[in-house]
Enzyme design. Structure first.
Site, mmCIF file in Angstrom:
data_model
loop_
_atom_site.group_PDB
_atom_site.id
_atom_site.type_symbol
_atom_site.label_atom_id
_atom_site.label_comp_id
_atom_site.label_asym_id
_atom_site.label_seq_id
_atom_site.Cartn_x
_atom_site.Cartn_y
_atom_site.Cartn_z
ATOM 1 N N THR B 139 38.292 40.707 39.551
ATOM 2 C CA THR B 139 37.875 40.883 38.047
ATOM 3 C C THR B 139 36.714 43.025 38.438
ATOM 4 O OG1 THR B 139 35.850 40.058 39.071
ATOM 5 C CG2 THR B 139 37.126 39.015 37.192
ATOM 6 N N GLY B 178 32.596 35.991 45.047
ATOM 7 C CA GLY B 178 32.074 35.312 45.659
ATOM 8 C C GLY B 178 31.936 35.936 47.221
ATOM 9 N N GLU B 421 37.584 32.270 34.828
ATOM 10 C CA GLU B 421 38.725 31.071 35.189
ATOM 11 C C GLU B 421 39.494 31.123 33.394
ATOM 12 O OE1 GLU B 421 40.562 30.522 37.918
ATOM 13 O OE2 GLU B 421 38.908 30.872 39.198
#
Lengths: 661, 661
Positions: B139, B178, B421
């Protein structure tokens, strides 16, 4: 300025400034509000780092500094009007809270209202000069809403003419009062008064908790911060354990009830006197709901106008998120709710002041209705707003989850309103008690007035739930007055259902109390329907006051959307009672889609009209200029984890890990 | 042990251990899970302070330490089974996240699945020994769900046989991955591949971002943490800006697509291959919803059993909160939902593995259905759970707002599942696409199989929305099979309504795409009804597997409550379609009250059966022993703001304030 958002503003069909004036209550009010707000955002003393970058202790430190600063500046500017103080503080606080909030909200007002003349002379100068910084210690670790359950004791000792205060159990430790943990040196403590062997119920006592010079806790006082919370982390909500703490007899607040030196207890003249503050705060919370919604909608709608994502038509550029019907369906009903609650807040404010004037002239007649209304509307608006903020946050995609969006802050600061000043379910049941009582009065032939007058028809056959086909469908779903009527009938029917449930339980030989408890689902539902009716009605009433045609038109669309959306979400109620037919419910769904697409062009202008300054919003997504991504990047780079390129944990754990494997 | 909670356990009508076995999948599974969990809670290395007491940097530090520790200990114990690793980590993490989560969840799996043999030889040893710690950078600041919109470029330079990576705009900066901010020295970067002047779409590249020795960012790499979030504050979600970063040709993951040394692009054989991971993760999230609900219900129900408040009958002691009908109505439907989602999670897990086995044998036939089901159920269960956690939190009164309750942590860690997700509305629309396609196939005479086979009746008159009175009311509201049928018909009708809305839009000369967008409210509603049907059906199916009579009885009550409560909440749908009559809907309300009071005695046992260890729950309100208030006091006293009696802000601001006035 982001070109997308400029285009949105060019497309608006109405004069934003005029709508802002309506929301403020007139152009003069808008002007004065902006003057006051500009005192904050032009002031270098209020330039500070995002509290989200600070540790808990630093946040608290910054909040205390700001509290002290606000006190000095308000005096310097000579701002003394409560509403103007509110504007000033609101701007300075942003999405956070005031460290010394309880001193102003509870400590001072309680002194003003419950000191006898002697006490006023002693305590007011101390409190007004902040020699005494105070809080209001009511709730205990094991006791909240139910005041009679409080365990703290104040036992009068005639020998020394002192009260001895104690926290007899762990569950009696005072818990939650704002500013109690670190800031306050005084607390007004609510305790069960014992004198000459008799318990006289809850009374208020001024208890010194910290040394006025050193700020160290006094003997017998165990005081501290209750630890990190979901939000309110700049506030030192505290605990207080009292171990044989002695205070002079004169520290009991004695304007109404008294204990004489010999221990004789003198009862207060009336119990109704503390009623008013509670009603006032609950009425205020309705307005807070509106303000939280304004902020959330401003952020979500502006960002949806500049954010492009996915595709509607293949090959074309990614459309603005606001062009998706699902996004409109998430946000526009909440926008309409923001307007609805604003007008309800205005109404509550006006009504409170009108009734207060009556009360001051000895006329208490409208107080019960206002009490019931403020309880229910507090619950109704805070629950709705609570969910709405999260819908706004999630409508921003992943970025809503970043603290830079401000939506997490808005949520965690707002959500306690569902619990404090009366837990919402308890509030709904209070309103229900009034509704059922009114219903019974009407059934007994009494003519009701005011907002429950619709229950006058209670004896009427028309209020029976009936099969859908049986009721003539005279409702015009595009007419607000007609929809108000339908909401009113729904409320009437649900009040009746709840009252009948109680009746049935009684017939099964249940006690009054068990019958009430076994009907409480229905009672909450009835209250909810009553409040919903009131909101739709007040929104509709407000339209009558709007002269500007363009604004009237867009507000009418919003009101219609609010009313129709409420029907779709609760269509079972309306169908069940035969108030609407199946084709009408289907028509409403179609009509809602039309309203969404009609409101689309005015969406940004409708949030602009809230006139929430960027400084107050503190959201990179909700910026007025729409330049979201540059500022999000800049904000992230200021984050403390980026102070060093390499975090020490690399040397401590990650590098050593390799050699251990 | 708190006597109230002991009494609750004595009153249970079933064997808690047997129910735990059912939830785990057998007594052996329960035993092994507990063995693994005990490795954590008996390990002094995992005794640590509440992360809520730490600064962001300290939280991150603690999480990295724990990640490294878990790696070493799992190797030491020889735990290698994915499910067992999951148990171990889940226990060690408590309500927080793993700092190196993405290394395990995305970096390693991507290397395993997309490296060619040469690449495997080079990269796997580095990644498995944590020389290379990695993340997955997909992203971007301005781009999420819609992958084709990603802007990062990887341009092949045949002269040096390198790819040149760039972030051409602010909105193209990689955002959110992350472990990207501080932890990783490698990232798998998704970028638009350009070779010989042609754009070849998204491909994955291994990009070194930090020096393997010093951990300093490499030239051309701007990397950092994206700043504080609602939760996940021990995870360094990061940003990555690429400025002419050159990587060797061999760093493109080449198992499927390839770029030859001369720049010739070789297409991948099939696009379906990455499909599986997505479906797997979404199926897993259904199970995560169940686990979050289990925790939340455990806390809220145990605390409601030990918390006394207010009064039902005057003069009697304050009752347990759990005796209030409104409290039961808040919590028991959520308890039933926790069971429902657990069984749905088990089903998804089994189905995924069954279908994966088929796929490995070349049979893709069931993949589209699983894909549609996992998308919709991911959205349905996460939305429901998201609201439910907050209801549980608020049902605990003020204390739910304290971090000591763990409910704020559970909420902020869970809520991103609604967005990541696959954003939930997008997910619902994916399922709707499958439903509408199936509906059209059925209408065209094709015989559908699997979970959408109910759409075979699509041509049938019975599926037309009809006035309420017209449908024969053969439904037995107390019979689960009958209720499953009603849910099925509701789904069928709403799918048909959505399909017809598209049809009508097309008749108004709208394009396919606009017709779809203008029907998307109906499409989401249809998906929601479909998922709701699936959940009710799977819960009912599960009952057939339960042999123990006492457990069968209590689970049947829960299933009935789940199904009936869903009807009350959506009664409009059922009435509108004529699936239920008005008297039936009224009966259901009465029946729900009966079920609440029937389930009352088993409520604590039903959450005990979830067997969530205190260490994992980390909630003072949800403690197994019910000794809430002592531990809340103790927890508060450990809070860092209580490290000193007098906070420095007193000397800095409060004392000086007095002299300035």
């Amino acid at each position: 300025m982001n070109p997308d958002i400029t285009k949105e503003r060019e497309n608006a069909t109405f004069d934003v400034e005029k709508l802002t004036n309506i929301l403020d209550g007139g152009p003069e009010k808008t002007k004065r509000r902006r003057e006051i707000e500009s005192l904050v955002f032009s002031d270098p003393d209020f330039q500070e780092d995002d509290p989200n970058f600070l540790s808990r202790s630093e946040r608290y430190d910054q909040a205390v500094r700001k509290s002290a600063q606000m006190i000095l500046k308000l005096r310097e500017y000579g701002i003394a009007d409560p509403e103007e103080i509110y504007f000033y503080k609101n701007m300075a606080k942003g999405n956070q809270n005031e460290a010394m909030g309880l001193h102003f909200a509870m400590f001072l007002p309680t002194l003003y209202s419950q000191c006898d003349p002697e006490q006023s002379k002693k305590w007011l100068p101390l409190a007004e000069s902040f020699q005494a910084v105070g809080t209001y210690a009511q709730t205990e670790l094991g006791h909240g809403t139910h005041l009679r359950g409080l365990e703290t004791t104040a036992t009068y000792d005639p020998a020394t003419q002192e009260f001895v205060l104690n926290s007899p159990t762990v569950s009696s430790i005072k818990w939650w009062p704002g500013g109690l943990g670190k800031t306050s040196n005084y607390a007004i403590v609510l305790a069960q008064l014992y004198s000459l062997g008799n318990c006289r119920g809850l009374h208020a006592f001024i208890v010194p908790i910290r040394d006025m010079n050193t700020h160290e806790p006094l003997p017998g006082i165990v005081v501290g911060d209750i630890g990190p919370k979901f939000g309110f982390n700049e506030v030192d909500n505290g605990f207080l354990k009292l171990e044989n703490v002695r205070i002079p007899r004169e520290n009991m607040l004695m304007k109404y009830a008294k204990v004489d030196p010999d221990g004789t207890y003198v009862k207060p003249p009336s119990a109704k006197l503390t009623y008013g503050t509670m009603v006032f705060i609950r009425s205020m919370i309705v307005g807070e709901s509106a303000r939280a919604l304004m902020k959330s909608c401003t952020i979500a709608i502006r960002y949806s106008a500049v954010r492009h994502q996915s595709e509607i038509r293949p090959g074309e550029p990614e459309p603005q998120i606001l062009d998706y019907q699902t996004q409109q369906y998430k946000l526009f009903p909440l926008l309409s709710m923001a307007y609805a609650f604003t007008f309800v807040g205005q109404y509550m404010h006006q009504t409170y002041h009108r009734i207060t004037a009556d009360i001051n002239q000895g006329d208490f007649s409208e107080l019960p209705e206002l009490h019931a209304l403020s309880a229910g509307l507090k619950a109704f608006t805070t629950w709705e707003t609570n969910s709405a903020i999260e819908v706004c946050r999630m409508s921003c995609g992943g970025h809503g989850y970043s603290r830079s969006s401000a939506l997490p802050d808005i949520y965690v600061e707002f959500t306690p309103t569902c619990t404090y000043e009366g837990e919402n379910t308890v509030m709904m049941l209070q309103t229900a008690r009034y509704l059922v009582k009114s219903y019974r009065q009407a059934k007994a032939g009494q003519q009701l007035s005011g907002i429950v007058s619709y229950l006058n028809e209670a004896g009427d056959r028309r209020l029976q739930p009936q099969p859908v086909a049986a009721r003539p469908t005279v409702v015009d779903i595009n007419d607000l007055t007609s929809l108000v009527e339908v909401y009113k009938l729904r409320a009437a029917i649900l009040v009746e259902l709840a009252a009948k449930s109680i009746q049935q339980e009684l017939q099964r030989r249940k006690s009054q109390e068990d019958a009430w408890n076994n009907s409480s689902i229905d009672l909450v539902r009835a209250s909810d329907a009553h409040c919903h009716y009131v909101v739709v009605k007040l929104f509709t009433d407000k339209l009558g006051e709007v002269g500007d045609t363009a604004i009237h038109s867009v507000l009418s669309d919003l009101a219609l959307l609010y009313a129709q959306n409420g029907i779709t979400k609760n269509s079972g109620d309306f169908l069940q009672a035969g108030l609407l037919s199946v084709p009408q419910v289907l028509q409403i769904s179609v009509r809602i889609k039309e309203l969404l697409s009609k409101l689309r062009r005015n969406a940004v202008a409708l949030v602009d009209a809230f006139d929430v300054h960027d400084k107050k919003l503190n959201s990179v997504l909700g910026r007025y200029d729409g330049n979201v991504y540059e500022h999000m990047f800049e904000w992230a780079r200021r984050s403390p984890l980026n102070n060093t390129q390499v975090h020490e944990s690399f040397h401590k754990y990650l590098k050593p890990l390799r050699s251990k494997l």
